[in-house]
Design a protein around this motif. Structure first.
Motif: not given
Lengths: 158, 194
Positions: A89, A144, A147-157
Protein backbone atom coordinates in the motif's frame (compact mmCIF):
# COMPACT_ATOMS: atom_id res chain seq x y z
CA UNK A 1 19.12 3.25 -4.66
CA UNK A 2 18.39 1.64 -1.34
CA UNK A 3 17.21 -1.72 -0.07
CA UNK A 4 15.05 -1.85 3.05
CA UNK A 5 15.09 -5.06 5.09
CA UNK A 6 12.20 -5.58 7.54
CA UNK A 7 12.70 -8.45 9.96
CA UNK A 8 9.64 -7.76 12.12
CA UNK A 9 9.06 -5.84 15.32
CA UNK A 10 7.46 -8.46 17.57
CA UNK A 11 9.46 -11.68 17.18
CA UNK A 12 13.22 -11.69 16.50
CA UNK A 13 13.91 -13.21 13.09
CA UNK A 14 17.61 -14.01 13.47
CA UNK A 15 17.75 -16.14 10.32
CA UNK A 16 16.69 -13.23 8.10
CA UNK A 17 18.99 -10.79 9.91
CA UNK A 18 21.99 -13.11 9.44
CA UNK A 19 20.72 -13.96 5.97
CA UNK A 20 21.83 -10.56 4.69
CA UNK A 21 25.27 -12.01 4.02
CA UNK A 22 28.23 -10.41 2.24
CA UNK A 23 27.08 -12.43 -0.79
CA UNK A 24 23.57 -10.91 -0.71
CA UNK A 25 25.03 -7.42 -0.24
CA UNK A 26 27.35 -8.01 -3.22
CA UNK A 27 24.39 -8.99 -5.42
CA UNK A 28 22.48 -5.86 -4.35
CA UNK A 29 25.54 -3.66 -4.94
CA UNK A 30 26.03 -5.18 -8.38
CA UNK A 31 22.46 -4.13 -9.27
CA UNK A 32 23.22 -0.53 -8.30
CA UNK A 33 21.74 -0.76 -4.80
CA UNK A 34 24.48 0.70 -2.64
CA UNK A 35 22.72 1.22 0.68
CA UNK A 36 20.99 -1.39 2.78
CA UNK A 37 18.95 -0.39 5.81
CA UNK A 38 17.64 -3.05 8.17
CA UNK A 39 15.02 -3.04 10.89
CA UNK A 40 16.45 -5.74 13.11
CA UNK A 41 13.79 -5.37 15.85
CA UNK A 42 14.64 -7.61 18.79
CA UNK A 43 17.52 -9.32 16.93
CA UNK A 44 20.19 -6.77 17.82
CA UNK A 45 22.94 -9.30 18.59
CA UNK A 46 22.40 -11.13 15.29
CA UNK A 47 22.64 -7.79 13.51
CA UNK A 48 25.80 -6.65 15.28
CA UNK A 49 27.55 -9.97 14.75
CA UNK A 50 26.49 -10.23 11.12
CA UNK A 51 25.35 -7.65 8.57
CA UNK A 52 26.06 -4.78 11.00
CA UNK A 53 29.76 -5.31 10.31
CA UNK A 54 29.34 -4.64 6.59
CA UNK A 55 30.04 -1.16 5.34
CA UNK A 56 26.93 -0.62 3.22
CA UNK A 57 24.50 -1.92 5.87
CA UNK A 58 22.87 0.32 8.49
CA UNK A 59 20.42 -0.87 11.12
CA UNK A 60 17.75 0.32 13.52
CA UNK A 61 15.52 -1.47 16.03
CA UNK A 62 12.19 0.33 15.59
CA UNK A 63 11.05 3.38 13.65
CA UNK A 64 8.18 4.76 11.62
CA UNK A 65 8.55 2.90 8.34
CA UNK A 66 6.29 5.00 6.09
CA UNK A 67 9.02 7.22 4.66
CA UNK A 68 11.63 4.47 4.55
CA UNK A 69 9.27 2.32 2.47
CA UNK A 70 8.55 5.19 0.10
CA UNK A 71 12.26 5.89 -0.38
CA UNK A 72 13.33 2.27 -0.91
CA UNK A 73 13.78 0.74 -4.35
CA UNK A 74 13.45 -2.86 -3.15
CA UNK A 75 12.18 -4.35 0.13
CA UNK A 76 13.10 -7.68 1.68
CA UNK A 77 10.61 -8.43 4.47
CA UNK A 78 9.41 -11.08 6.89
CA UNK A 79 6.03 -12.43 5.82
CA UNK A 80 3.85 -10.69 8.44
CA UNK A 81 0.59 -9.51 6.90
CA UNK A 82 1.00 -6.03 8.38
CA UNK A 83 4.41 -5.52 6.79
CA UNK A 84 3.26 -6.91 3.43
CA UNK A 85 0.35 -4.43 3.48
CA UNK A 86 2.57 -1.55 4.58
CA UNK A 87 4.81 -2.14 1.56
CA UNK A 88 2.15 -2.97 -1.06
CA UNK A 89 0.00 0.00 0.00
CA UNK A 90 2.84 2.39 0.85
CA UNK A 91 4.90 1.89 -2.31
CA UNK A 92 2.78 0.23 -5.02
CA UNK A 93 4.71 -1.75 -7.60
CA UNK A 94 8.01 -1.85 -5.66
CA UNK A 95 9.96 -5.13 -5.91
CA UNK A 96 9.07 -6.95 -2.67
CA UNK A 97 10.64 -10.19 -1.46
CA UNK A 98 9.08 -11.88 1.56
CA UNK A 99 10.80 -14.53 3.64
CA UNK A 100 8.46 -16.62 5.82
CA UNK A 101 9.80 -17.34 9.29
CA UNK A 102 9.88 -21.11 9.29
CA UNK A 103 10.56 -21.35 13.02
CA UNK A 104 7.28 -19.59 13.85
CA UNK A 105 5.22 -22.68 12.91
CA UNK A 106 2.69 -20.21 11.58
CA UNK A 107 1.53 -21.55 8.24
CA UNK A 108 -0.77 -18.57 7.79
CA UNK A 109 2.18 -16.34 6.96
CA UNK A 110 3.21 -18.57 4.09
CA UNK A 111 -0.41 -19.03 3.02
CA UNK A 112 -1.00 -15.28 2.74
CA UNK A 113 2.34 -14.68 1.03
CA UNK A 114 1.49 -17.36 -1.54
CA UNK A 115 -1.79 -15.58 -2.34
CA UNK A 116 0.16 -12.48 -3.34
CA UNK A 117 2.77 -14.31 -5.39
CA UNK A 118 3.67 -13.80 -8.25
CA UNK A 119 1.71 -10.64 -9.08
CA UNK A 120 2.65 -8.54 -6.06
CA UNK A 121 5.74 -10.11 -4.47
CA UNK A 122 8.30 -12.94 -4.58
CA UNK A 123 8.43 -15.50 -1.77
CA UNK A 124 11.94 -16.67 -0.91
CA UNK A 125 13.83 -18.76 1.58
CA UNK A 126 16.74 -17.07 3.33
CA UNK A 127 19.29 -19.20 1.45
CA UNK A 128 17.78 -18.30 -1.93
CA UNK A 129 17.91 -14.52 -1.51
CA UNK A 130 20.78 -13.99 -3.96
CA UNK A 131 18.81 -15.48 -6.86
CA UNK A 132 15.45 -14.08 -5.72
CA UNK A 133 16.85 -10.54 -5.72
CA UNK A 134 17.78 -10.91 -9.40
CA UNK A 135 14.34 -12.31 -10.18
CA UNK A 136 12.48 -9.58 -8.26
CA UNK A 137 14.42 -6.75 -9.89
CA UNK A 138 13.62 -8.10 -13.37
CA UNK A 139 9.93 -8.62 -12.63
CA UNK A 140 7.16 -6.06 -13.13
CA UNK A 141 4.87 -6.19 -10.12
CA UNK A 142 1.21 -5.23 -10.23
CA UNK A 143 -0.35 -2.58 -8.05
CA UNK A 144 -2.68 -3.93 -5.41
CA UNK A 145 -6.28 -2.77 -6.10
CA UNK A 146 -7.57 -0.20 -3.60
CA UNK A 147 -9.18 -1.78 -0.54
CA UNK A 148 -12.96 -2.17 -0.48
CA UNK A 149 -14.92 -0.34 2.19
CA UNK A 150 -17.03 -1.96 4.89
CA UNK A 151 -19.64 0.67 3.95
CA UNK A 152 -21.20 -1.82 1.53
CA UNK A 153 -21.75 -4.38 4.30
CA UNK A 154 -22.76 -2.00 7.06
CA UNK A 155 -25.23 0.08 5.06
CA UNK A 156 -27.16 -3.14 4.37
CA UNK A 157 -27.52 -3.73 8.10
CA UNK A 158 -29.34 -0.52 8.96
CA UNK B 1 -41.80 -24.05 52.01
CA UNK B 2 -41.57 -24.67 48.27
CA UNK B 3 -43.85 -21.70 47.70
CA UNK B 4 -41.58 -19.49 49.80
CA UNK B 5 -38.50 -20.63 47.87
CA UNK B 6 -40.28 -19.92 44.60
CA UNK B 7 -41.23 -16.43 45.74
CA UNK B 8 -37.67 -15.83 46.92
CA UNK B 9 -36.31 -17.03 43.57
CA UNK B 10 -38.67 -14.73 41.67
CA UNK B 11 -37.70 -11.78 43.86
CA UNK B 12 -33.99 -12.45 43.32
CA UNK B 13 -34.50 -12.87 39.55
CA UNK B 14 -36.50 -9.65 39.38
CA UNK B 15 -33.91 -7.88 41.46
CA UNK B 16 -31.14 -9.08 39.13
CA UNK B 17 -33.16 -8.08 36.08
CA UNK B 18 -33.83 -4.60 37.44
CA UNK B 19 -30.21 -4.34 38.59
CA UNK B 20 -28.75 -5.25 35.20
CA UNK B 21 -31.38 -3.18 33.39
CA UNK B 22 -30.33 -0.15 35.43
CA UNK B 23 -26.76 -0.65 34.20
CA UNK B 24 -27.80 -0.35 30.57
CA UNK B 25 -27.30 3.15 29.23
CA UNK B 26 -29.32 4.97 26.58
CA UNK B 27 -28.86 3.53 23.12
CA UNK B 28 -25.99 5.44 21.58
CA UNK B 29 -25.26 6.17 17.91
CA UNK B 30 -21.59 5.44 18.54
CA UNK B 31 -19.71 2.39 17.34
CA UNK B 32 -17.59 0.36 19.67
CA UNK B 33 -14.41 -0.96 18.04
CA UNK B 34 -11.86 -3.30 19.55
CA UNK B 35 -8.16 -2.77 18.91
CA UNK B 36 -6.89 -6.28 19.46
CA UNK B 37 -3.12 -5.56 19.44
CA UNK B 38 -0.44 -5.95 16.74
CA UNK B 39 -1.78 -6.93 13.34
CA UNK B 40 -5.40 -6.87 14.55
CA UNK B 41 -5.06 -3.22 15.52
CA UNK B 42 -3.27 -2.49 12.23
CA UNK B 43 -6.10 -3.99 10.21
CA UNK B 44 -8.78 -2.27 12.33
CA UNK B 45 -7.15 1.13 11.72
CA UNK B 46 -7.22 0.42 7.97
CA UNK B 47 -10.86 -0.75 8.11
CA UNK B 48 -11.85 2.49 9.84
CA UNK B 49 -9.79 4.55 7.39
CA UNK B 50 -11.66 3.04 4.47
CA UNK B 51 -15.12 3.95 5.75
CA UNK B 52 -16.93 6.85 4.18
CA UNK B 53 -20.74 6.95 4.15
CA UNK B 54 -21.22 4.81 7.25
CA UNK B 55 -18.42 6.46 9.26
CA UNK B 56 -19.93 7.14 12.70
CA UNK B 57 -19.67 10.53 14.40
CA UNK B 58 -18.56 8.88 17.64
CA UNK B 59 -16.24 5.98 18.24
CA UNK B 60 -15.64 4.08 21.45
CA UNK B 61 -12.24 2.40 21.22
CA UNK B 62 -11.61 -0.60 23.45
CA UNK B 63 -8.11 -2.00 23.87
CA UNK B 64 -6.51 -4.51 26.23
CA UNK B 65 -4.89 -3.34 29.44
CA UNK B 66 -1.14 -3.00 28.90
CA UNK B 67 -1.41 -2.80 25.10
CA UNK B 68 0.37 0.50 24.72
CA UNK B 69 0.67 0.27 20.94
CA UNK B 70 -3.13 0.11 20.54
CA UNK B 71 -3.67 2.82 23.14
CA UNK B 72 -1.37 5.14 21.18
CA UNK B 73 -3.04 4.35 17.88
CA UNK B 74 -6.49 4.88 19.44
CA UNK B 75 -5.46 8.45 20.28
CA UNK B 76 -5.55 9.30 16.56
CA UNK B 77 -9.17 8.08 16.32
CA UNK B 78 -10.56 10.89 18.45
CA UNK B 79 -12.46 8.19 20.31
CA UNK B 80 -13.56 7.65 23.87
CA UNK B 81 -11.15 5.01 25.16
CA UNK B 82 -11.63 2.00 27.44
CA UNK B 83 -9.00 -0.48 28.61
CA UNK B 84 -10.35 -3.93 29.50
CA UNK B 85 -8.53 -6.95 30.97
CA UNK B 86 -7.30 -9.50 28.45
CA UNK B 87 -9.32 -12.70 28.01
CA UNK B 88 -6.22 -14.74 27.33
CA UNK B 89 -2.53 -14.05 26.91
CA UNK B 90 -0.53 -15.86 24.24
CA UNK B 91 0.60 -19.22 25.64
CA UNK B 92 -1.74 -19.13 28.64
CA UNK B 93 -3.16 -22.51 29.73
CA UNK B 94 -6.84 -23.39 29.43
CA UNK B 95 -7.80 -23.34 33.13
CA UNK B 96 -6.14 -20.01 33.69
CA UNK B 97 -7.62 -18.68 30.40
CA UNK B 98 -11.09 -19.57 31.65
CA UNK B 99 -10.54 -17.56 34.84
CA UNK B 100 -9.08 -14.53 33.08
CA UNK B 101 -11.90 -14.68 30.51
CA UNK B 102 -14.48 -14.57 33.32
CA UNK B 103 -12.76 -11.57 34.84
CA UNK B 104 -12.62 -9.89 31.45
CA UNK B 105 -16.31 -10.65 30.91
CA UNK B 106 -17.24 -9.22 34.32
CA UNK B 107 -15.30 -6.04 33.58
CA UNK B 108 -16.49 -5.64 29.98
CA UNK B 109 -20.12 -6.24 30.91
CA UNK B 110 -20.35 -2.86 32.61
CA UNK B 111 -18.51 -1.11 29.78
CA UNK B 112 -20.79 -2.51 27.07
CA UNK B 113 -23.99 -2.05 29.14
CA UNK B 114 -23.25 1.59 29.90
CA UNK B 115 -22.13 2.41 26.33
CA UNK B 116 -25.00 0.54 24.61
CA UNK B 117 -23.44 1.23 21.18
CA UNK B 118 -25.27 0.96 17.87
CA UNK B 119 -22.58 -1.30 16.40
CA UNK B 120 -19.70 -3.42 17.64
CA UNK B 121 -16.92 -3.82 15.08
CA UNK B 122 -14.31 -6.45 15.94
CA UNK B 123 -11.60 -8.46 14.18
CA UNK B 124 -10.05 -10.59 16.94
CA UNK B 125 -8.35 -11.86 18.97
CA UNK B 126 -9.87 -13.44 22.16
CA UNK B 127 -11.06 -10.38 24.05
CA UNK B 128 -13.27 -9.36 21.13
CA UNK B 129 -15.32 -12.50 21.76
CA UNK B 130 -15.89 -11.28 25.33
CA UNK B 131 -17.28 -7.97 24.06
CA UNK B 132 -19.59 -9.79 21.66
CA UNK B 133 -20.67 -12.11 24.49
CA UNK B 134 -21.59 -9.05 26.57
CA UNK B 135 -23.79 -7.80 23.73
CA UNK B 136 -25.53 -11.18 23.45
CA UNK B 137 -26.03 -11.46 27.23
CA UNK B 138 -27.33 -7.90 27.44
CA UNK B 139 -29.86 -8.24 24.60
CA UNK B 140 -32.76 -9.05 26.98
CA UNK B 141 -31.91 -5.88 28.92
CA UNK B 142 -32.24 -3.48 26.00
CA UNK B 143 -28.83 -3.56 24.36
CA UNK B 144 -29.47 -3.67 20.60
CA UNK B 145 -25.93 -3.59 19.30
CA UNK B 146 -25.26 -4.95 15.80
CA UNK B 147 -22.16 -7.18 15.77
CA UNK B 148 -19.84 -6.98 12.77
CA UNK B 149 -16.86 -9.34 12.65
CA UNK B 150 -14.11 -9.01 10.07
CA UNK B 151 -11.74 -11.96 9.71
CA UNK B 152 -8.06 -11.11 9.39
CA UNK B 153 -6.39 -10.96 5.99
CA UNK B 154 -4.07 -13.63 7.38
CA UNK B 155 -6.92 -16.16 7.24
CA UNK B 156 -7.01 -17.57 3.72
CA UNK B 157 -8.57 -21.01 4.09
CA UNK B 158 -9.68 -21.39 7.71
CA UNK B 159 -11.18 -19.16 10.39
CA UNK B 160 -9.37 -18.00 13.52
CA UNK B 161 -10.64 -19.15 16.92
CA UNK B 162 -12.42 -15.80 17.43
CA UNK B 163 -13.91 -16.17 13.96
CA UNK B 164 -15.22 -19.65 14.66
CA UNK B 165 -16.76 -18.49 17.95
CA UNK B 166 -18.42 -15.41 16.48
CA UNK B 167 -19.55 -16.95 13.18
CA UNK B 168 -22.96 -17.98 14.61
CA UNK B 169 -23.64 -14.74 16.50
CA UNK B 170 -22.30 -11.92 14.29
CA UNK B 171 -24.95 -9.94 12.39
CA UNK B 172 -22.41 -9.55 9.60
CA UNK B 173 -19.44 -11.87 9.25
CA UNK B 174 -16.94 -10.61 6.69
CA UNK B 175 -13.94 -12.46 5.25
CA UNK B 176 -11.17 -11.19 2.99
CA UNK B 177 -10.52 -14.23 0.80
CA UNK B 178 -13.22 -15.76 -1.43
CA UNK B 179 -12.22 -19.36 -0.58
CA UNK B 180 -13.73 -18.94 2.89
CA UNK B 181 -17.25 -18.27 1.61
CA UNK B 182 -17.46 -21.80 0.20
CA UNK B 183 -16.69 -23.25 3.63
CA UNK B 184 -18.67 -20.70 5.61
CA UNK B 185 -21.81 -19.69 3.67
CA UNK B 186 -22.88 -17.03 6.19
CA UNK B 187 -19.64 -15.17 5.48
CA UNK B 188 -19.63 -12.17 3.15
CA UNK B 189 -16.79 -11.44 0.76
CA UNK B 190 -16.60 -8.11 -1.04
CA UNK B 191 -12.84 -7.99 -1.61
CA UNK B 192 -9.80 -7.10 0.43
CA UNK B 193 -10.74 -4.54 3.09
CA UNK B 194 -7.31 -3.48 4.38
Amino acid sequence: MACLVLTGATVPFNELVSGITPGVVRVLNSKGIGAIEMQYGHAKAAFENGPGRLQSVAGFAFADLTEKIQNASIVISHAGTGSILDVLRGHPGIPLIVVPNESLMDNHQLEVANQFEPDYLCVSRVGDLETTIGRALNHTFKRLPAPKSLDAVISQLH
Amino acid sequence: MLGLALVAAIVVALGLFVGVKSLVGHRSDAWMVFLGSGGHTGEMMRLLDNLSVTRPAHLLAVYSQGDDMSRKRALSLDAKMFAVPRARKVGQGWASSALSSLYSLWFSFGVVAKANPRLLLVNGPGTCVILAACVVLLKPFGVQTTIVYVESLARVSSLSLSGRLLYPVADAFVVQWPQLVQKYPRAKYIGMLV
